[in-house]
Design a protein around this motif. Structure first.
Motif, PDB file in Angstrom:
ATOM      1  N   PRO A 116       0.731  -1.104  -0.130  1.00  0.00           N
ATOM      2  CA  PRO A 116       0.040  -0.025   0.038  1.00  0.00           C
ATOM      3  C   PRO A 116       0.732   1.352   0.023  1.00  0.00           C
ATOM      4  CG  PRO A 116      -0.107  -0.972   2.161  1.00  0.00           C
ATOM      5  CD  PRO A 116       0.768  -1.844   1.204  1.00  0.00           C
ATOM      6  N   ASP A 117       0.275   2.494  -0.264  1.00  0.00           N
ATOM      7  CA  ASP A 117       0.848   3.419  -0.502  1.00  0.00           C
ATOM      8  C   ASP A 117       1.399   3.825   0.917  1.00  0.00           C
ATOM      9  OD1 ASP A 117       2.055   6.244  -0.963  1.00  0.00           O
ATOM     10  OD2 ASP A 117       0.398   7.169  -1.409  1.00  0.00           O
ATOM     11  N   LYS A 118       2.650   4.251   1.202  1.00  0.00           N
ATOM     12  CA  LYS A 118       2.960   4.524   2.563  1.00  0.00           C
ATOM     13  C   LYS A 118       3.588   5.990   2.780  1.00  0.00           C
ATOM     14  CE  LYS A 118       7.350   1.903   2.245  1.00  0.00           C
ATOM     15  NZ  LYS A 118       8.259   0.784   3.029  1.00  0.00           N
ATOM     16  N   TYR A 119       3.413   6.678   1.588  1.00  0.00           N
ATOM     17  CA  TYR A 119       4.234   8.002   1.474  1.00  0.00           C
ATOM     18  C   TYR A 119       3.229   8.956   1.545  1.00  0.00           C
ATOM     19  CZ  TYR A 119       8.253   5.157   0.375  1.00  0.00           C
ATOM     20  OH  TYR A 119       9.170   4.139   0.187  1.00  0.00           O
ATOM     21  N   SER A 120       2.250   8.919   2.179  1.00  0.00           N
ATOM     22  CA  SER A 120       1.092   9.945   2.427  1.00  0.00           C
ATOM     23  C   SER A 120       0.830  10.021   3.599  1.00  0.00           C
ATOM     24  CB  SER A 120       0.023   9.663   1.373  1.00  0.00           C
ATOM     25  OG  SER A 120      -0.543   8.488   1.933  1.00  0.00           O
ATOM     26  N   GLY A 121       0.199  11.150   4.191  1.00  0.00           N
ATOM     27  CA  GLY A 121      -0.298  11.325   5.566  1.00  0.00           C
ATOM     28  C   GLY A 121       0.697  12.148   6.551  1.00  0.00           C
ATOM     29  N   GLU A 128       2.164  11.738   9.216  1.00  0.00           N
ATOM     30  CA  GLU A 128       3.285  11.102   9.562  1.00  0.00           C
ATOM     31  C   GLU A 128       4.525  11.098   8.965  1.00  0.00           C
ATOM     32  OE1 GLU A 128       0.613   9.448   9.253  1.00  0.00           O
ATOM     33  OE2 GLU A 128      -0.397   9.339  11.122  1.00  0.00           O
ATOM     34  N   VAL A 129       4.486  10.872   7.742  1.00  0.00           N
ATOM     35  CA  VAL A 129       5.539  11.243   6.656  1.00  0.00           C
ATOM     36  C   VAL A 129       6.052  12.608   6.827  1.00  0.00           C
ATOM     37  CG1 VAL A 129       6.176  10.887   4.203  1.00  0.00           C
ATOM     38  CG2 VAL A 129       4.568   9.260   5.042  1.00  0.00           C
ATOM     39  N   LEU A 130       5.118  13.399   6.812  1.00  0.00           N
ATOM     40  CA  LEU A 130       5.740  14.871   6.805  1.00  0.00           C
ATOM     41  C   LEU A 130       6.425  15.378   8.240  1.00  0.00           C
ATOM     42  CD1 LEU A 130       5.582  17.696   5.560  1.00  0.00           C
ATOM     43  CD2 LEU A 130       3.385  17.981   6.700  1.00  0.00           C
ATOM     44  N   ARG A 131       6.114  14.681   9.234  1.00  0.00           N
ATOM     45  CA  ARG A 131       6.768  14.854  10.220  1.00  0.00           C
ATOM     46  C   ARG A 131       8.092  14.200  10.373  1.00  0.00           C
ATOM     47  NH1 ARG A 131       1.336  14.442  13.013  1.00  0.00           N
ATOM     48  NH2 ARG A 131       1.588  12.093  13.109  1.00  0.00           N
ATOM     49  N   GLY A 132       8.121  13.113   9.752  1.00  0.00           N
ATOM     50  CA  GLY A 132       9.457  12.247   9.589  1.00  0.00           C
ATOM     51  C   GLY A 132      10.403  12.952   8.658  1.00  0.00           C
ATOM     52  N   LEU A 133       9.683  13.786   7.667  1.00  0.00           N
ATOM     53  CA  LEU A 133      10.510  14.744   6.876  1.00  0.00           C
ATOM     54  C   LEU A 133      11.269  15.901   7.462  1.00  0.00           C
ATOM     55  CD1 LEU A 133       8.810  14.446   3.359  1.00  0.00           C
ATOM     56  CD2 LEU A 133      11.098  13.373   3.808  1.00  0.00           C
ATOM     57  N   GLU A 134      10.320  16.365   8.382  1.00  0.00           N
ATOM     58  CA  GLU A 134      10.893  17.521   9.014  1.00  0.00           C
ATOM     59  C   GLU A 134      12.066  16.983   9.943  1.00  0.00           C
ATOM     60  OE1 GLU A 134       7.058  19.126  10.629  1.00  0.00           O
ATOM     61  OE2 GLU A 134       6.428  20.250   8.958  1.00  0.00           O
ATOM     62  N   ALA A 135      11.831  16.006  10.677  1.00  0.00           N
ATOM     63  CA  ALA A 135      12.859  15.748  11.774  1.00  0.00           C
ATOM     64  C   ALA A 135      13.958  15.224  11.085  1.00  0.00           C
ATOM     65  CB  ALA A 135      12.183  14.369  12.470  1.00  0.00           C
ATOM     66  N   GLN A 136      13.986  14.819  10.088  1.00  0.00           N
ATOM     67  CA  GLN A 136      15.199  14.487   9.187  1.00  0.00           C
ATOM     68  C   GLN A 136      15.892  15.746   8.516  1.00  0.00           C
ATOM     69  OE1 GLN A 136      15.199  11.374   6.216  1.00  0.00           O
ATOM     70  NE2 GLN A 136      13.595  10.082   7.237  1.00  0.00           N
ATOM     71  N   LEU A 137      15.214  16.846   8.227  1.00  0.00           N
ATOM     72  CA  LEU A 137      15.621  18.001   7.794  1.00  0.00           C
ATOM     73  C   LEU A 137      16.199  18.852   8.974  1.00  0.00           C
ATOM     74  CD1 LEU A 137      12.879  19.164   5.386  1.00  0.00           C
ATOM     75  CD2 LEU A 137      15.308  18.712   4.722  1.00  0.00           C
TER      76      LEU A 137
END
Length: 449
Positions: A366-371, A373-382
């Motif tokens: 299933p598509d796991k790159y939406s929602g 949670e994904v945005l929060r993960g990207l912000e944490a990595q940035l």
């Protein structure tokens, strides 16, 4: 108390009252023989010194006590109690002037606890000891390795994870430079702790740091780390990850021939044939047992079955459990069902099992790159990348003003070329540090190999 020890106490009091702690450190380094000779009277010396005012003197006395043979009766051995009182109550500003001596005391305390099989007793003590001599949270001391060792022996991993999860940005200067043995042990023990809690990515990182540390010879620690590096690579990536190019040439040249059984295991794994892998395990079983790696090897065998099941999902939409067991060389349908259920739980495959007719239906991921949670993960990595950039810039500035490294990087003698083109040196150091971060520590004299 013997006159030599009386003179020692008077000198410690005098230097301490005058605030001449640097001179006191030099004096204590020359007084070790006096303290060892006065072994029977050292408890009396400790009674005459104040723990807060004379922390350096007490530290020297305790190191002398631990260097002497242990008392015949365990009831008479008060060294651990005295060391615990000292570490908990000593003056941090004073002991930070003698970090090498303080670390040596911690090493001896660790050895004593290991010998007495009381690893749990020393975990909180060493955790406090690290905080005593650390200048900042991300600074590595040689006591870190002792704490990880005790946590491994006690199977109590949380205290070690609290320090392992902090990325190291500095190394304690203990006696001018840190003994590389403790640097390697910290990352080796750290990798084993991460393995115990199933954090394979961090475990692989720790073993990679151990084998890429600049070296003039392959140490036993690096060799054992490389063996686990191969096994963890297979578990995490399904193949052996190449040794980074910035590893020392002597390591890349000699470490592979010394790990031949593990490379044979990796080659058998890459064939995707379970029978070949089991044959390699049987052939080198004694080696794996001797290296205490048999448990990891069994996980590699299990991982091959899972890898073969994943390959089936790319070919078939439905398959019976009997066919799955046959194709991945499992004993029977029940074993195939057990593997598939575990893989579904872990998110490794997406499938459903029809218990009535024993069929497996494989589904698309299933598509796991939406929602959110994904945005929060990207912000944490940035945010982590921004922080890393700040640390690299700060370390680059530190490198540029390090005379020893500047002299080595430019290949010029200080007395021959006192005026160095700073822009040229900055470019060299920046590129070299980004490519080989641990080379900086080696060239700057922070690691003693």
């Amino acid at each position: 108390m013997a006159s030599a020890l009386e003179q020692f106490v008077n000198n410690v009091r005098t230097y301490s009252s005058q605030g001449n702690f640097r001179e006191l450190c030099d004096y204590l380094n020359k007084s070790s023989d006096t303290l060892v000779k006065g072994g029977p009277h050292l408890d009396t010396v400790l009674e005459t010194l104040d723990l807060q005012q004379h922390s350096l003197g007490v530290l020297a006395v305790l190191c002398a006590k631990f260097s002497l043979p242990a008392p015949a009766s365990p009831a008479q051995d008060n060294r651990l109690v005295q060391a615990q009182e000292f570490i908990n109550g000593c003056n941090g500003e004073q002991v930070r002037l003698a970090p090498d001596t303080f670390a040596e005391l911690c090493h001896m305390v660790t050895a004593c606890l290991v010998e007495q099989k009381q690893a749990m007793r020393g975990i909180s003590l060493l955790h406090r000891a690290i905080r005593k001599i650390q200048l900042f949270d991300s600074q590595l001391t040689s006591v870190h390795a002792d704490l990880c060792q005790l946590c491994l022996l006690a199977k109590c991993f949380k205290p070690a994870l609290e320090i392992l999860d902090i990325d190291i940005t500095g190394i304690s200067q203990e006696g001018g430079q840190m003994d590389a043995k403790y640097f390697l042990l910290y990352y080796y023990y750290g990798g084993m702790i991460y393995l115990a809690v199933r954090n394979l990515e961090r475990a692989l990182y720790c073993f990679e740091v151990a084998i890429t540390t600049p070296a003039l010879a392959v140490s036993h620690i690096m060799l054992e780390a490389y063996k686990k590096y191969i096994l963890v690579s297979l578990l995490l990536n399904g193949k052996v990850q190449n040794i980074p190019k910035y590893a020392s040439q002597v390591v890349t040249r000699f470490i592979k021939p010394l790990s031949q059984p593990y490379h044979e295991l990796a080659n058998a794994f890459s064939s995707n044939i379970s029978a070949e892998l089991c044959a390699a395990v049987t052939k080198h079983q004694e080696t794996f047992i001797r290296d205490h790696n048999l448990g990891l090897v069994k996980q590699v065998v299990s991982m091959l079955h899972k890898k073969n099941i994943q390959r089936l999902t790319k070919t078939f939409l439905t398959l019976s459990l009997s066919d799955v067991a046959s194709r991945v060389q499992l004993p029977g349908p029940a074993d195939a069902e057990r593997y598939i259920l575990h893989m579904i739980e872990d998110g490794q495959i997406y499938a459903t099992i029809n218990q009535k007719d024993g069929m497996v239906v494989f589904k698309d991921e299933p598509d796991k790159y939406s929602g959110p949670e994904v945005l929060r993960g990207l912000e944490a990595q940035l945010a982590a990348c921004v922080e890393l950039d700040k640390q690299v810039l700060a370390m680059d500035e530190e490198i540029q003003v390090n005379p020893q490294y500047v002299k080595k990087a430019t290949g010029a003698q200080e007395d021959e070329q006192p005026n160095v083109n700073q822009e040229y040196v900055s470019n060299i150091l920046t590129r070299k540090f980004l490519r080989k971060p641990w080379t900086y520590l080696w060239d700057a004299g922070f690691l003693d190999l």
